[in-house]
Enzyme design. Structure first.
Site, mmCIF file in Angstrom:
data_model
loop_
_atom_site.group_PDB
_atom_site.id
_atom_site.type_symbol
_atom_site.label_atom_id
_atom_site.label_comp_id
_atom_site.label_asym_id
_atom_site.label_seq_id
_atom_site.Cartn_x
_atom_site.Cartn_y
_atom_site.Cartn_z
ATOM 1 N N ALA A 66 0.774 -1.241 0.038
ATOM 2 C CA ALA A 66 0.047 0.040 -0.017
ATOM 3 C C ALA A 66 0.891 1.367 -0.003
ATOM 4 O O ALA A 66 1.973 1.287 0.514
ATOM 5 C CB ALA A 66 -0.916 -0.103 1.325
ATOM 6 N N ILE A 112 0.854 3.819 2.139
ATOM 7 C CA ILE A 112 1.426 4.055 3.324
ATOM 8 C C ILE A 112 2.523 3.270 3.748
ATOM 9 O O ILE A 112 3.399 3.774 4.579
ATOM 10 C CB ILE A 112 0.081 3.959 4.283
ATOM 11 C CG1 ILE A 112 0.583 4.457 5.625
ATOM 12 C CG2 ILE A 112 -0.263 2.649 4.339
ATOM 13 C CD1 ILE A 112 0.689 5.718 5.881
ATOM 14 N N ARG A 165 5.125 2.828 1.860
ATOM 15 C CA ARG A 165 6.272 3.650 1.610
ATOM 16 C C ARG A 165 6.996 4.314 2.614
ATOM 17 O O ARG A 165 8.053 4.430 3.031
ATOM 18 C CB ARG A 165 5.978 4.501 0.436
ATOM 19 C CG ARG A 165 5.442 3.777 -0.930
ATOM 20 C CD ARG A 165 4.973 4.742 -1.674
ATOM 21 N NE ARG A 165 5.650 5.679 -2.201
ATOM 22 C CZ ARG A 165 5.200 6.971 -2.340
ATOM 23 N NH1 ARG A 165 4.046 7.305 -2.061
ATOM 24 N NH2 ARG A 165 6.019 8.122 -2.674
ATOM 25 N N ARG A 199 0.925 -10.166 -3.379
ATOM 26 C CA ARG A 199 0.416 -11.288 -4.012
ATOM 27 C C ARG A 199 1.283 -11.517 -5.311
ATOM 28 O O ARG A 199 1.292 -12.618 -5.891
ATOM 29 C CB ARG A 199 -0.801 -11.191 -4.164
ATOM 30 C CG ARG A 199 -1.779 -11.376 -2.951
ATOM 31 C CD ARG A 199 -3.210 -10.949 -3.072
ATOM 32 N NE ARG A 199 -3.280 -9.672 -3.477
ATOM 33 C CZ ARG A 199 -4.175 -8.912 -3.479
ATOM 34 N NH1 ARG A 199 -5.516 -9.595 -3.654
ATOM 35 N NH2 ARG A 199 -4.179 -7.599 -3.793
ATOM 36 N N TYR A 220 1.759 -13.534 0.723
ATOM 37 C CA TYR A 220 1.685 -13.555 2.193
ATOM 38 C C TYR A 220 2.468 -14.466 3.080
ATOM 39 O O TYR A 220 3.163 -14.230 4.207
ATOM 40 C CB TYR A 220 0.545 -12.713 2.702
ATOM 41 C CG TYR A 220 0.015 -11.681 1.878
ATOM 42 C CD1 TYR A 220 0.782 -10.855 1.002
ATOM 43 C CD2 TYR A 220 -1.369 -11.330 2.005
ATOM 44 C CE1 TYR A 220 0.238 -9.854 0.469
ATOM 45 C CE2 TYR A 220 -1.871 -10.482 1.042
ATOM 46 C CZ TYR A 220 -1.181 -9.754 0.468
ATOM 47 O OH TYR A 220 -1.671 -8.575 -0.105
ATOM 48 N N HIS A 255 -7.938 -7.721 7.604
ATOM 49 C CA HIS A 255 -7.134 -7.462 8.674
ATOM 50 C C HIS A 255 -7.287 -8.792 9.721
ATOM 51 O O HIS A 255 -6.274 -9.395 10.067
ATOM 52 C CB HIS A 255 -7.591 -6.453 9.770
ATOM 53 C CG HIS A 255 -6.758 -5.000 9.518
ATOM 54 N ND1 HIS A 255 -7.170 -3.699 9.920
ATOM 55 C CD2 HIS A 255 -6.190 -4.719 8.013
ATOM 56 C CE1 HIS A 255 -6.243 -2.908 9.095
ATOM 57 N NE2 HIS A 255 -5.700 -3.540 8.184
ATOM 58 N N LYS A 262 -4.632 1.272 10.717
ATOM 59 C CA LYS A 262 -5.774 1.594 11.238
ATOM 60 C C LYS A 262 -6.951 1.912 10.111
ATOM 61 O O LYS A 262 -6.480 2.294 8.891
ATOM 62 C CB LYS A 262 -5.773 2.873 11.985
ATOM 63 C CG LYS A 262 -5.122 3.830 11.862
ATOM 64 C CD LYS A 262 -5.026 4.660 10.669
ATOM 65 C CE LYS A 262 -6.543 5.231 10.217
ATOM 66 N NZ LYS A 262 -6.372 5.863 8.937
ATOM 67 N N ARG A 287 -10.986 2.659 0.231
ATOM 68 C CA ARG A 287 -11.879 3.507 1.301
ATOM 69 C C ARG A 287 -13.121 3.796 1.037
ATOM 70 O O ARG A 287 -13.889 4.264 1.812
ATOM 71 C CB ARG A 287 -10.983 4.565 1.601
ATOM 72 C CG ARG A 287 -9.930 4.273 2.470
ATOM 73 C CD ARG A 287 -8.726 5.467 2.597
ATOM 74 N NE ARG A 287 -8.221 5.722 1.349
ATOM 75 C CZ ARG A 287 -7.260 6.561 1.213
ATOM 76 N NH1 ARG A 287 -6.944 7.530 2.719
ATOM 77 N NH2 ARG A 287 -6.553 6.842 0.409
ATOM 78 N N ASP A 338 -11.429 5.979 8.101
ATOM 79 C CA ASP A 338 -10.040 6.421 7.827
ATOM 80 C C ASP A 338 -9.743 7.761 8.397
ATOM 81 O O ASP A 338 -8.653 7.844 9.077
ATOM 82 C CB ASP A 338 -10.138 6.510 6.193
ATOM 83 C CG ASP A 338 -8.748 7.160 5.577
ATOM 84 O OD1 ASP A 338 -7.671 6.498 5.885
ATOM 85 O OD2 ASP A 338 -8.536 7.646 4.795
#
Lengths: 360, 360
Positions: B17, B19, B21, B41, B65, B86, B104, B176, B189
């Protein structure tokens, strides 16, 4: 005519409230206004007030409100009396053909305010309430921002709060906790400003629904000491506000549009008299890794040659001068006052009904 | 032992994702952590991610994973997958005895989070969610302020907002807005941060009542795109928040106590990486005529040697190191995550029930 010097508007003040000190100075400083008289129920109190507030030597001192109202040399009355007395005295002011600058909240409810507004209209006098911050030059710059479709876009939400922590003496004895004087309490005193800021941000569009939030605090006499509310418009706009006599001095506004955000922490009384600022956040985003803002929001500083309450007196006096020259009174001001009062009423009703939503 | 150099905690990242990075860089910069592996994947995607994010040459690249979870040389997993995934992957992470740093919102609801938290507890692994701002040194200074009975007093109210204006592409295709991926939408979010800031200000005391405010916007699939809510505590504290995908980028917090006010406009992502500030307003009042503040509120600037997300990784790694040496996992973090999630659930329930109040 351009450049014409207006004869100063002659002000009489009825009642020696604390706030009248500030407005006396504003009348003194306004280029088109002059302090002509003060009235108290006690001649001595009026005399002391005039001395303490630099009234000119020729100003008249009255020991009754009626005497001041009978003085033909008074153009306009500033009325800082407790709210429950507004309807009686404001109507008399209008009937005596004197223009009316009146403290907020304007009335105990909108029905009483309508009596005042009708008296002003029937007697052809200008009405304005004493909300000073809307006259600050900063507010005009804020308006430029929030009305800019590119920088701000459409308003989506606004939050406003005004609180100050009162001591036990205030909470027992101040007129703002007395049901027979200022029955709206913190809602009328502090909430008034929050509601006005919300209306200002919506360009005075009334909400459809008003809902008091959980946890209002009322004293034994039923006067509101602390409360919050949310306001909702058909197009989805949401506003919230919080006012309290129990929380630290705070006066914040955050208005968020589709493209910009307005923020300030001193919307009612600017931190400084001669300079005021607001934060404009528009077209800000993040750096590539989302660890900082690019650019950061900018602070706009607006310098003011004269303080905001002087701007208010100057604008009111300008309108009075226009009326004296034959114009009709400016109807914008009583309309705005009434809308503010209507929302206060709705919040009060929502609290009285156990936090039910109230349709405006 | 004081001064002991901890063996760096070896991180594996599951999912590439955006985030991730930022968190990859944070792991690189944290003195007690090292990037050891990344899994996607697609092996090619994982490989590209590792290259683009300066993974060390010895880092392992996995095309599944499961393969990463089977790697015995991984201590901890950072999990930035969509929320609906999750529970499955977090439980597997825990069962493989790997510590878990997870984005989150932690789950679709508290019941799902309880499954995750139980798995972590049963397997003796540390859990922490990816809320970065609480690890900023500024936040510790803010805590000093709001916990000071003299400077701040008792919290009375807090307002928090986090919004950003999304383009049509985001509103159609981002995870989202997808009910099968991040079903809580803007509430999960953006609202997550607002709720966390409210809980932070109350020192994590759960409210008694949660009430969604009028005007929530949901997409056709029922995902929340914009909403507001109020929270109420038995002692009269009131909180409000607003989160939206339709309003300009804003992240403000105003917390008002009986003696002080905390304010900041960048609580989630500080304006700058290495320096962050907040406004402390305490014992401010007015000059004699109430035309200016004395003193004006003060700005506290906190310099940070390392960015807040690095502080987060460092703290998580420190706790993992402690667990590896025999300590029990720090239970504070899953407790805070669960409380945040509980309130999100209540807001969602309130919206689903037509804005009825929900008891926590």
């Amino acid at each position: 005519m351009a450049g014409e010097i207006q004869t100063p508007i002659r002000f009489g003040i009825i009642g020696c409230a604390d706030i009248a000190r500030k407005v006396s100075r504003a009348i003194t400083l306004a280029p088109n206004a002059v302090l002509s008289a003060v009235a108290s129920r006690s001649l001595e109190k009026a005399s002391l007030f005039a001395k303490a507030n630099s009234f000119p030597p020729e100003a008249k001192i009255y020991g009754s409100y009626e005497a001041l109202l009978d003085d033909p040399d008074i153009d306009a009355v500033y009325l800082p009396l407790p709210t429950s007395l507004h309807v009686k005295w404001a109507v008399l002011v209008a009937q005596k053909k004197k223009h009316l600058l009146m403290e907020k909240p304007v009335a105990i409810n909108a029905a009483e305010f309508d009596v005042i507004a009708r008296a002003c209209e029937e007697n052809g006098v200008q009405f304005m309430d004493g909300t000073m911050w809307v006259h600050n030059p900063r507010t005009a710059k804020m308006r430029d921002f929030v009305s800019d479709p590119e920088r701000f876009g459409q308003l989506r939400t606004i939050h406003s709060c005004f609180s100050f922590a009162c001591d036990p003496e205030f909470l027992s004895n101040d007129i703002r906790v007395k049901p027979d004087l200022d029955a709206l309490g913190a809602l009328g005193d502090a909430g008034w400003y929050c509601v006005r800021s919300i209306l200002w941000a919506t360009d005075y569009e009334l909400p459809k629904t008003v809902l008091a939030l959980p946890g209002p605090v009322l004293n034994e006499a039923g006067v509101i000491l602390s409360c919050g509310a949310s306001l909702h418009w058909d197009d989805g706009k949401l506003a919230t506000f919080y006012c309290s006599f129990f929380s630290n001095l705070t006066m914040n506004v955050t208005a968020i549009g589709t493209k910009g955000t307005l923020h300030l922490n001193d919307f009612i009384i600017p931190f400084q008299e001669k300079e005021a600022s607001f934060i404009e956040n528009s077209q800000c985003f993040f750096n590539d890794l989302v660890t900082a803002w690019v650019p950061v929001p900018s602070e706009h500083i607006v310098t003011t040659d004269i303080p905001q309450e002087v701007c208010m007196v100057r604008e009111f006096s300008r309108l009075v001068g226009d009326v004296k020259k034959g114009s009709k009174p400016e109807s914008k001001w009583p309309i705005i006052s009434r809308k503010t009062q209507l929302i206060l009423d709705a919040v009060k009703t929502s609290i009285d009904k156990g936090l039910q939503p109230v349709q405006i």
